[in-house]
Scaffold this active site. Structure first.
Site, PDB file in Angstrom:
ATOM      1  N   CYS A  50       0.827  -1.210   0.000  1.00  0.00           N
ATOM      2  CA  CYS A  50       0.000   0.000   0.000  1.00  0.00           C
ATOM      3  C   CYS A  50       0.866   1.267   0.000  1.00  0.00           C
ATOM      4  O   CYS A  50       0.409   2.332  -0.407  1.00  0.00           O
ATOM      5  CB  CYS A  50      -0.947   0.011   1.201  1.00  0.00           C
ATOM      6  SG  CYS A  50      -0.109  -0.148   2.788  1.00  0.00           S
ATOM      7  N   SER A 108      10.562   2.802   5.841  1.00  0.00           N
ATOM      8  CA  SER A 108       9.115   2.654   6.038  1.00  0.00           C
ATOM      9  C   SER A 108       8.485   3.918   6.613  1.00  0.00           C
ATOM     10  O   SER A 108       9.167   4.749   7.222  1.00  0.00           O
ATOM     11  CB  SER A 108       8.824   1.484   6.981  1.00  0.00           C
ATOM     12  OG  SER A 108       9.213   0.261   6.406  1.00  0.00           O
ATOM     13  N   GLU A 113       9.351  -0.814  11.221  1.00  0.00           N
ATOM     14  CA  GLU A 113       8.214  -1.757  11.251  1.00  0.00           C
ATOM     15  C   GLU A 113       8.619  -3.089  10.613  1.00  0.00           C
ATOM     16  O   GLU A 113       9.311  -3.118   9.595  1.00  0.00           O
ATOM     17  CB  GLU A 113       6.975  -1.149  10.566  1.00  0.00           C
ATOM     18  CG  GLU A 113       7.174  -0.733   9.118  1.00  0.00           C
ATOM     19  CD  GLU A 113       6.635  -1.766   8.147  1.00  0.00           C
ATOM     20  OE1 GLU A 113       6.169  -2.819   8.611  1.00  0.00           O
ATOM     21  OE2 GLU A 113       6.709  -1.523   6.939  1.00  0.00           O
ATOM     22  N   PRO A 114       8.207  -4.204  11.226  1.00  0.00           N
ATOM     23  CA  PRO A 114       8.678  -5.515  10.770  1.00  0.00           C
ATOM     24  C   PRO A 114       7.893  -6.118   9.608  1.00  0.00           C
ATOM     25  O   PRO A 114       8.371  -7.037   8.954  1.00  0.00           O
ATOM     26  CB  PRO A 114       8.515  -6.386  12.021  1.00  0.00           C
ATOM     27  CG  PRO A 114       7.355  -5.775  12.751  1.00  0.00           C
ATOM     28  CD  PRO A 114       7.422  -4.297  12.468  1.00  0.00           C
ATOM     29  N   GLN A 115       6.683  -5.615   9.349  1.00  0.00           N
ATOM     30  CA  GLN A 115       5.821  -6.245   8.345  1.00  0.00           C
ATOM     31  C   GLN A 115       6.433  -6.212   6.941  1.00  0.00           C
ATOM     32  O   GLN A 115       6.209  -7.110   6.137  1.00  0.00           O
ATOM     33  CB  GLN A 115       4.443  -5.561   8.315  1.00  0.00           C
ATOM     34  CG  GLN A 115       3.566  -5.856   9.503  1.00  0.00           C
ATOM     35  CD  GLN A 115       3.910  -4.995  10.708  1.00  0.00           C
ATOM     36  OE1 GLN A 115       4.666  -4.036  10.585  1.00  0.00           O
ATOM     37  NE2 GLN A 115       3.365  -5.334  11.869  1.00  0.00           N
ATOM     38  N   ALA A 189     -15.288  -2.137  18.610  1.00  0.00           N
ATOM     39  CA  ALA A 189     -14.946  -3.161  17.614  1.00  0.00           C
ATOM     40  C   ALA A 189     -14.464  -2.523  16.317  1.00  0.00           C
ATOM     41  O   ALA A 189     -14.570  -3.109  15.250  1.00  0.00           O
ATOM     42  CB  ALA A 189     -16.163  -4.044  17.341  1.00  0.00           C
ATOM     43  N   THR A 192      -9.000   0.191  15.397  1.00  0.00           N
ATOM     44  CA  THR A 192      -7.963   0.197  16.440  1.00  0.00           C
ATOM     45  C   THR A 192      -8.097  -1.011  17.346  1.00  0.00           C
ATOM     46  O   THR A 192      -7.106  -1.679  17.668  1.00  0.00           O
ATOM     47  CB  THR A 192      -8.042   1.494  17.269  1.00  0.00           C
ATOM     48  OG1 THR A 192      -7.888   2.617  16.400  1.00  0.00           O
ATOM     49  CG2 THR A 192      -6.942   1.531  18.324  1.00  0.00           C
ATOM     50  N   ILE A 193      -9.323  -1.325  17.757  1.00  0.00           N
ATOM     51  CA  ILE A 193      -9.543  -2.489  18.622  1.00  0.00           C
ATOM     52  C   ILE A 193      -9.198  -3.781  17.880  1.00  0.00           C
ATOM     53  O   ILE A 193      -8.660  -4.727  18.470  1.00  0.00           O
ATOM     54  CB  ILE A 193     -11.002  -2.520  19.132  1.00  0.00           C
ATOM     55  CG1 ILE A 193     -11.205  -1.425  20.185  1.00  0.00           C
ATOM     56  CG2 ILE A 193     -11.368  -3.885  19.700  1.00  0.00           C
ATOM     57  CD1 ILE A 193     -10.418  -1.644  21.479  1.00  0.00           C
TER      58      ILE A 193
END
Length: 418
Positions: A50, A108, A113-115, A189, A192-193
């Site tokens: 993205c 990044s 960030e590890p993703q 829900a 963020t949650i």
């Protein structure tokens, strides 16, 4: 062959342009096939997320970055003049270094960030599946994964929470020794949650309760993370079970008050409770912090943790950058040594071909009864002339063009200045 990276990312291009040149799974298959069958590209990997679209490739001699940029524009039907201002280009060691920085999270949006490493690994796996990688590019990516592992091992660049959701979970892990033995109540829900639930699940949390205004939205989380679903009015009944409460709703008024928590603590016999309120406006009354055994953190508390952690990551990034510089230089040394081996082999093959050709002619001359001394003299003369022909021309050309340094190199190479 030359190593090349062309691409756009979150710093160089708008979301709109990034969407236009992104590769869906279907487009990726077609694109990799085109790269594989190209006469100009030896090997290639396409990284599409993205936040970035990048093409890593080994291009054949004489092919410039413009060829790959034109291909990208044509493939996505984007005007070249629209694409060019956002394109960045890296070649040779800069290309190697860029890949390593990307995989280590140094390039990044969220530093460290590890993703992204998983996304790079998938891009490489996709290219291998389509037989689009070989040789130098394959070696580069294998080395890149080792470098990323080294950076994660030798630095703490990914060890500090820099998102609200991750910071909330990190806080919970610091206060409760084992999340697998803790019950967590999530209020809300939303996105963020959902991120919080994922981080909790990754941390080994086994008992999760989701409270939400609408049960339908909460059911999606429940199915994904094996959670219990309750409505907001049911919170007082279930609150005593919860060791950790993390809340993020859009409610204009607090959902959890001091009295509700006080009652829960009594039923829990004052076992500690952690409250993390990441909602604005707040979901949990500030007075809850006045209660013994209730520990309340707001989004502002988390932000101060995040700000501190970002600074820590910047410090760790200095060491990570040094590792990347060292490793990229080592990889280029490997490439140069490989090029030397190929050149030596090619030179030996050419020389051997000359020798065999002249030897065969000499053998034929001897078989026809010619004087052996004359045949051997002719063989030695022709072999000498053929072997010195290329360096002689090179020295003449260098002298003619006034290329003193080149002439010195040639003289040293053929042993005149040893």
């Amino acid at each position: 062959m030359s190593l090349l990276v062309i691409g756009i990312n979150h710093t160089s291009a708008s979301v709109d342009l990034r969407e236009k040149v992104a590769f869906s799974p279907e487009k990726l298959t077609k694109a990799l096939d085109e790269l594989k069958n190209s006469d100009a590209i030896q090997s290639g990997v396409i990284l599409s997320t993205c936040n970035r679209t990048e093409i890593y490739c080994e291009v054949k001699h004489g092919i410039s970055s413009g060829y790959v940029i034109n291909w990208l524009a044509e493939f996505h039907h984007v005007a070249l003049e629209t694409l060019m201002p956002s394109i960045y280009i890296h070649e040779e060691q800069a290309a190697v270094k860029h890949l390593m920085r990307v995989s280590c999270g140094l390039d990044s949006l969220v530093l460290g960030e590890p993703q992204i490493l998983g996304q790079v690994k998938k891009a490489f796996a996709d290219a291998r599946e389509h037989n689009a990688v070989e040789g130098t590019i394959e070696k580069l990516f294998q080395q890149d994964f080792s470098v990323a592992k080294r950076v994660r091992t030798e630095t703490n660049i990914g060890g500090n929470a820099v998102s609200v959701a991750y910071a909330a979970c990190t806080l919970a892990r610091q206060i409760f020794e084992s999340l697998s033995d803790s019950t967590v109540l999530l209020v809300g829900a939303g996105e963020t949650i959902e991120l919080v639930a994922k981080h909790l699940d990754d941390s080994g949390c086994k008992r999760l309760i989701v409270a939400n205004r609408t049960r339908e939205r909460a059911m999606g989380l429940a199915e994904q993370f094996n959670a219990e679903v309750i409505s907001l009015p049911e919170i007082p009944e279930h609150l005593p079970k919860a060791d950790i409460i993390i809340s993020s709703t859009a409610s204009p008024l607090p959902i959890i008050g001091k009295g509700m928590v006080e009652s829960a603590l009594k039923l829990r016999k004052h076992q500690p409770m952690l409250f993390v309120d990441i909602a604005v406006p707040r979901d949990i009354e500030g007075e809850v912090a006045e209660l013994n055994d209730a520990y309340l953190y707001s989004v502002d508390d988390l932000q101060s943790i995040i700000d501190h952690n970002i600074e820590q990551r910047k410090i760790e990034a200095i060491q990570a950058e040094a590792i990347v510089s060292e490793e990229s230089a080592e990889f280029m040394t490997w490439i140069r040594s490989r090029q030397a081996v190929n050149s030596i082999r090619q030179y030996r093959e050419n020389s051997e071909a000359m020798r065999i050709e002249l030897l065969q002619k000499s053998m034929q001359a001897l078989a026809s009864g010619q004087n052996p001394e004359k045949v051997l003299a002719e063989l030695s003369n022709k072999l000498t002339n053929k072997l010195i022909h290329a360096p002689t021309l090179a020295m003449q050309q260098a002298a003619k063009n006034g290329e003193t340094e080149k002439l010195t190199v040639i003289r040293t190479t053929i042993g005149l200045d040893n």
